[in-house]
Design an enzyme around this catalytic site. Structure first.
Site, PDB file in Angstrom:
ATOM      1  N   ASP A   1     -11.490  -8.048   7.332  1.00  0.00           N
ATOM      2  CA  ASP A   1     -12.811  -7.944   6.687  1.00  0.00           C
ATOM      3  C   ASP A   1     -13.509  -9.304   6.668  1.00  0.00           C
ATOM      4  OD1 ASP A   1     -12.297  -5.258   6.251  1.00  0.00           O
ATOM      5  OD2 ASP A   1     -13.041  -5.273   4.197  1.00  0.00           O
TER       6      ASP A   1
ATOM      7  N   TYR B   1       0.798  -1.222   0.000  1.00  0.00           N
ATOM      8  CA  TYR B   1       0.000   0.000   0.000  1.00  0.00           C
ATOM      9  C   TYR B   1       0.837   1.281   0.000  1.00  0.00           C
ATOM     10  CZ  TYR B   1      -4.273  -2.719   0.923  1.00  0.00           C
ATOM     11  OH  TYR B   1      -5.337  -3.576   0.837  1.00  0.00           O
TER      12      TYR B   1
ATOM     13  N   ASP C   1      -3.163 -17.638   3.551  1.00  0.00           N
ATOM     14  CA  ASP C   1      -4.267 -18.235   2.784  1.00  0.00           C
ATOM     15  C   ASP C   1      -4.921 -19.369   3.581  1.00  0.00           C
ATOM     16  OD1 ASP C   1      -1.859 -19.576   2.510  1.00  0.00           O
ATOM     17  OD2 ASP C   1      -2.111 -20.035   0.388  1.00  0.00           O
TER      18      ASP C   1
ATOM     19  N   ASP D   1      -5.828  -6.267   6.101  1.00  0.00           N
ATOM     20  CA  ASP D   1      -7.023  -5.661   5.518  1.00  0.00           C
ATOM     21  C   ASP D   1      -8.026  -6.752   5.149  1.00  0.00           C
ATOM     22  OD1 ASP D   1      -8.722  -3.786   4.493  1.00  0.00           O
ATOM     23  OD2 ASP D   1      -7.490  -3.273   2.755  1.00  0.00           O
TER      24      ASP D   1
ATOM     25  N   LYS E   1       3.140 -14.940   4.263  1.00  0.00           N
ATOM     26  CA  LYS E   1       3.227 -15.879   3.146  1.00  0.00           C
ATOM     27  C   LYS E   1       4.706 -15.948   2.755  1.00  0.00           C
ATOM     28  CE  LYS E   1       1.035 -18.153  -0.287  1.00  0.00           C
ATOM     29  NZ  LYS E   1       0.189 -19.330  -0.178  1.00  0.00           N
TER      30      LYS E   1
HETATM   31 MG    MG Z   1     -10.672  -2.680   4.007  1.00  0.00          MG
END
Ligand code: MG
Ligand code: NAI
Length: 326
Positions: A227, A120, A199, A223, A167
């Protein structure tokens, strides 16, 4: 000393749930000085800037900030606000409350998400008509800072372990560095870690969320996984968050402006009130934070509740019920 709290409701239901949370804060600790400021779509329309400089400065100087949500301009508002408080970790609890219709009622997780780097950082390029690239940034210092926070965080909860999601089997250099730094810092502090490939962790969280507690993640993984956990506990109206920096912090519900219900007075204020409870604890008012949490929990269990949770109460009804249970 009176703590100064920057209050930035923003757009949509931010204008409804933030004042509700301020009412609750007022009811528990009248020592706070609240200073309100504008941000978001509406202020951009009138001034040309979604985040006026005085709002950014207010958040940078206040002891803590309570933010609602911004609409189309969300990225123009929340990213600079997180930078204004120098936030390096995003704390996202995802807990299923009794009385709510959670997919996985046994869920009680906290994600500690790296908040500054990973994928990001915005280093994207279009190299040709065919090829685009993204440069992922992982630093030893940001990974260590997150790990130090995580160790203190679990210790404050009376625990001595956390899970590191990564990962590193594929992203050997970047996630390898992240994992090694986090595990080393935890080792040095006598905190146990277990590792989970992100994962596989997504599957495990769906099937057996009760096996996890505090999960430390790189930015993107945090993130996505938080969620996913939001889905397990059923409903955006319930999820608070904190963006914590070395000296400041900004608290916000995970949800957005909810344009479909904005202006109707029926938004669920719980996520923002729970964010306010995190704010109280951050400023050292642990007992008051717990009182707010208990009052929200009792209200979720016995009602009244807003339409998103199957009830017909208004934002004001729920806020009054929380305050009366404090
Ligand atoms: Mg989000
Ligand atoms: P959203 O979170 O605003 O709404 C998603 C769904 O959840 C809607 O059906 C909404 O009614 C419901 N919902 C959300 N919060 C609720 C609450 N407190 N009580 C009852 N129901 C609630 O997400 P969406 O629709 O993807 O985005 C709407 C706007 O919000 C967009 O403009 C987006 O950019 C912005 N946004 C801003 C964020 C921020 O400022 N941090 C975060 C996410 C979205």
């Amino acid at each position: 000393m009176t703590d100064q709290i920057a209050v930035i409701p923003g757009d949509g239901i931010g204008q409804e749930v933030v004042p509700a949370a301020v009412q609750v804060l007022d009811a528990v600790d009248p020592e706070f000085a609240f200073v309100e400021a504008d941000a978001g779509d509406a202020v951009k329309e009138s001034t040309g800037s979604a985040l006026p400089e005085e709002t950014r400065e207010l958040a940078a100087d206040a002891d803590a900030t309570l933010f609602g949500a911004a609409g189309e301009t969300a990225a123009e508002v929340i990213l600079p606000l997180r930078r204004a408080v120098d936030s390096f970790v995003n704390v996202r609890p995802a807990r299923a409350y009794p009385g709510t219709d959670a997919l996985r009622p046994e869920t009680d997780l906290v994600f500690l998400r790296e908040n500054t780097e990973g994928v990001y950082t915005g280093h994207e390029s279009r190299l040709s008509d065919d090829v685009s690239t993204l440069t992922r940034v992982v630093t030893e210092s940001a990974s260590e800072r997150l790990a130090e926070f995580a160790c203190e965080y679990v210790r404050d909860r009376g625990e001595d372990r956390f899970t590191v999601a990564h990962k590193a089997n594929v992203m050997k250099e970047t996630d390898g560095r992240f994992r090694d730094a986090v595990v080393r810092v935890a080792d040095e502090r006598g905190v146990e870690t277990d590792e989970a490939l992100m994962d596989a962790l997504a599957t495990h969280l769906c099937l057996r969320p009760e096996e996890y507690d505090v999960v430390v993640c790189p930015n993107l993984a945090g993130d996505v996984l938080s969620d996913l956990a939001a889905g397990l506990v059923g409903g955006l109206g319930l999820l608070p968050s904190a963006n914590v920096g070395p000296e400041r912090a900004l608290f916000e519900p995970v949800h957005g402006t909810a344009p479909d219900i904005a202006g109707q007075g029926v938004a669920n204020p719980s996520a923002t009130i729970l964010s306010a409870a995190m704010l109280l604890e951050y400023l050292g008012h642990d007992a008051e934070g717990q009182r707010v949490r208990d009052a929200v929990e009792a209200t979720l269990e016995s009602g009244p509740c807003t339409p998103d949770l199957g009830g017909s109460a208004s934002t004001a009804d729920v806020t009054e019920a929380v305050i009366s249970r404090l």
